[in-house]
Design a protein around this motif. Structure first.
Motif, mmCIF file in Angstrom:
data_model
loop_
_atom_site.group_PDB
_atom_site.id
_atom_site.type_symbol
_atom_site.label_atom_id
_atom_site.label_comp_id
_atom_site.label_asym_id
_atom_site.label_seq_id
_atom_site.Cartn_x
_atom_site.Cartn_y
_atom_site.Cartn_z
ATOM 1 N N THR A 100 0.854 -1.214 0.547
ATOM 2 C CA THR A 100 0.006 -0.473 -0.023
ATOM 3 C C THR A 100 0.722 1.294 -0.056
ATOM 4 O O THR A 100 1.983 1.119 0.804
ATOM 5 C CB THR A 100 -0.771 0.102 1.762
ATOM 6 N N PRO A 101 0.600 1.896 -0.414
ATOM 7 C CA PRO A 101 1.260 4.093 -0.209
ATOM 8 C C PRO A 101 2.183 3.828 0.863
ATOM 9 O O PRO A 101 1.319 4.001 1.680
ATOM 10 C CB PRO A 101 -0.487 4.794 -1.243
ATOM 11 N N GLY A 102 3.436 4.080 1.022
ATOM 12 C CA GLY A 102 4.008 4.308 1.806
ATOM 13 C C GLY A 102 4.267 3.635 2.929
ATOM 14 O O GLY A 102 4.719 3.823 3.778
ATOM 15 N N LYS A 103 4.121 2.312 2.862
ATOM 16 C CA LYS A 103 4.701 1.172 2.814
ATOM 17 C C LYS A 103 5.340 0.480 2.417
ATOM 18 O O LYS A 103 5.613 0.373 1.421
ATOM 19 C CB LYS A 103 3.037 0.625 3.691
ATOM 20 N N GLU A 104 6.056 -0.528 2.812
ATOM 21 C CA GLU A 104 7.235 -1.703 2.315
ATOM 22 C C GLU A 104 6.120 -3.044 1.507
ATOM 23 O O GLU A 104 4.880 -3.404 1.974
ATOM 24 C CB GLU A 104 7.953 -2.799 3.560
ATOM 25 N N ARG A 105 6.372 -3.932 1.145
ATOM 26 C CA ARG A 105 5.705 -4.642 0.698
ATOM 27 C C ARG A 105 6.165 -6.012 1.069
ATOM 28 O O ARG A 105 6.684 -5.488 2.248
ATOM 29 C CB ARG A 105 7.451 -4.924 -0.752
ATOM 30 N N GLU A 106 4.574 -6.275 1.540
ATOM 31 C CA GLU A 106 4.647 -7.412 2.627
ATOM 32 C C GLU A 106 3.941 -8.702 2.077
ATOM 33 O O GLU A 106 3.213 -9.067 1.006
ATOM 34 C CB GLU A 106 3.280 -6.685 3.669
ATOM 35 N N PHE A 107 4.738 -9.634 2.868
ATOM 36 C CA PHE A 107 4.708 -10.806 2.581
ATOM 37 C C PHE A 107 3.294 -11.286 2.779
ATOM 38 O O PHE A 107 2.420 -11.076 3.727
ATOM 39 C CB PHE A 107 5.144 -11.921 3.482
ATOM 40 N N ALA B 117 1.320 -15.450 5.722
ATOM 41 C CA ALA B 117 1.306 -14.580 7.167
ATOM 42 C C ALA B 117 0.272 -14.721 7.558
ATOM 43 O O ALA B 117 -0.725 -14.736 7.318
ATOM 44 C CB ALA B 117 1.255 -12.886 6.073
ATOM 45 N N ASP B 118 0.734 -14.205 9.091
ATOM 46 C CA ASP B 118 -0.900 -14.570 9.969
ATOM 47 C C ASP B 118 -2.229 -14.156 9.665
ATOM 48 O O ASP B 118 -2.636 -14.539 10.225
ATOM 49 C CB ASP B 118 -0.067 -14.094 11.370
ATOM 50 N N SER B 119 -1.550 -12.529 9.293
ATOM 51 C CA SER B 119 -3.120 -11.828 8.725
ATOM 52 C C SER B 119 -3.684 -12.625 8.006
ATOM 53 O O SER B 119 -4.916 -12.460 7.520
ATOM 54 C CB SER B 119 -2.387 -10.459 8.394
ATOM 55 N N VAL B 120 -3.252 -13.398 6.406
ATOM 56 C CA VAL B 120 -4.004 -14.216 5.999
ATOM 57 C C VAL B 120 -4.312 -15.526 6.299
ATOM 58 O O VAL B 120 -5.288 -15.865 5.603
ATOM 59 C CB VAL B 120 -3.478 -13.742 4.479
ATOM 60 N N LYS B 121 -3.891 -16.560 7.152
ATOM 61 C CA LYS B 121 -4.032 -17.471 7.812
ATOM 62 C C LYS B 121 -5.601 -18.252 7.773
ATOM 63 O O LYS B 121 -6.095 -16.900 8.342
ATOM 64 C CB LYS B 121 -3.128 -17.786 8.884
ATOM 65 N N GLY B 122 -6.219 -19.297 6.955
ATOM 66 C CA GLY B 122 -7.685 -18.895 7.076
ATOM 67 C C GLY B 122 -8.586 -18.641 6.561
ATOM 68 O O GLY B 122 -9.192 -19.057 6.319
ATOM 69 N N ILE C 68 9.689 -20.330 6.851
ATOM 70 C CA ILE C 68 9.045 -18.992 6.367
ATOM 71 C C ILE C 68 10.191 -18.024 6.218
ATOM 72 O O ILE C 68 9.679 -16.546 5.839
ATOM 73 C CB ILE C 68 7.429 -18.590 6.792
ATOM 74 N N ARG C 69 11.324 -17.966 7.018
ATOM 75 C CA ARG C 69 11.862 -17.051 7.355
ATOM 76 C C ARG C 69 12.769 -16.678 5.845
ATOM 77 O O ARG C 69 13.341 -15.414 5.676
ATOM 78 C CB ARG C 69 12.882 -17.524 8.740
ATOM 79 N N HIS C 70 12.556 -17.937 5.381
ATOM 80 C CA HIS C 70 13.390 -17.035 3.739
ATOM 81 C C HIS C 70 12.266 -16.671 2.975
ATOM 82 O O HIS C 70 12.987 -15.495 2.021
ATOM 83 C CB HIS C 70 13.408 -18.869 3.227
ATOM 84 N N TYR C 71 10.919 -16.968 3.176
ATOM 85 C CA TYR C 71 9.875 -16.861 1.411
ATOM 86 C C TYR C 71 9.588 -15.521 2.382
ATOM 87 O O TYR C 71 9.163 -14.538 1.054
ATOM 88 C CB TYR C 71 9.455 -17.685 1.253
ATOM 89 N N GLU C 72 9.569 -14.974 3.405
ATOM 90 C CA GLU C 72 8.818 -13.614 4.050
ATOM 91 C C GLU C 72 10.259 -11.867 3.353
ATOM 92 O O GLU C 72 9.269 -11.531 3.468
ATOM 93 C CB GLU C 72 8.296 -13.667 5.071
ATOM 94 N N ARG C 73 10.842 -12.678 3.127
ATOM 95 C CA ARG C 73 11.864 -11.956 2.356
ATOM 96 C C ARG C 73 11.765 -11.484 1.023
ATOM 97 O O ARG C 73 12.582 -12.098 0.014
ATOM 98 C CB ARG C 73 12.942 -11.928 3.284
ATOM 99 N N PRO C 74 11.381 -10.068 0.761
ATOM 100 C CA PRO C 74 11.448 -9.718 -0.954
ATOM 101 C C PRO C 74 12.813 -9.813 -1.115
ATOM 102 O O PRO C 74 12.571 -10.349 -2.716
ATOM 103 C CB PRO C 74 10.917 -7.921 -0.822
ATOM 104 N N ALA C 75 13.617 -9.683 -0.858
ATOM 105 C CA ALA C 75 15.235 -9.734 -1.112
ATOM 106 C C ALA C 75 15.159 -10.672 -1.978
ATOM 107 O O ALA C 75 16.197 -11.518 -2.510
ATOM 108 C CB ALA C 75 16.051 -9.183 0.186
#
Length: 130
Positions: free
Chosen positions: A40-47, A61-66, A108-115
């Motif tokens: 979203t505008p002004g925020k970092e890219r989120e996994f 991500a916890d926010s979308v689980k289920g 997940i520690r690997h896949y959640e990083r955009p880099a």
């Protein structure tokens, strides 16, 4: 370079569903995983979610689980994201990404990083309104 094309974004009311699709083309040999991020505008890219090509594991991500489900098709170089029970906070531009490497890591520690990803799609807008 791998090229990714997303489709399926749009506008939906709170509680509704959308399905995003991502197709990869080009040198996809060595793909370790494909994932979805949002921004979203002004925020970092989120996994959001990732699908491992090596063992078919899924990560969320916890926010979308289920609520969200990611599914990949190795033969077709595609990954889809089924989004249910959408909330206003899910509004964002969604990006597909691919991790291509000679050594595939897991977790997940690997896949959640955009880099960790090597190519990105152009993004597709998802808008959830009440």
């Amino acid at each position: 370079q791998v090229q990714l094309v997303e489709s399926g974004g749009g506008s939906v009311q709170t509680g509704g569903s959308l399905r995003l699709a991502c197709a990869g083309s080009g040198p996809t040999a060595g793909t370790c995983a494909m994932g979805w991020f949002r921004q979203t505008p002004g925020k970092e890219r989120e996994f959001v979610a990732a699908f491992s090509w090596t063992d078919s594991r899924t990560y969320y991500a916890d926010s979308v689980k289920g609520r969200f489900t990611i599914a990949g098709d190795n033969a077709k170089n595609t990954v889809n994201l089924q989004m249910n029970s959408l909330k206003s906070e899910d509004t964002a531009v969604y990006f597909c990404a691919v991790d291509v490497s000679t050594i595939c890591y897991s977790g997940i520690r690997h896949y959640e990083r955009p880099a960790e990803y090597d190519a990105w799609g152009q993004g597709t807008q998802v808008t959830v309104s009440s």
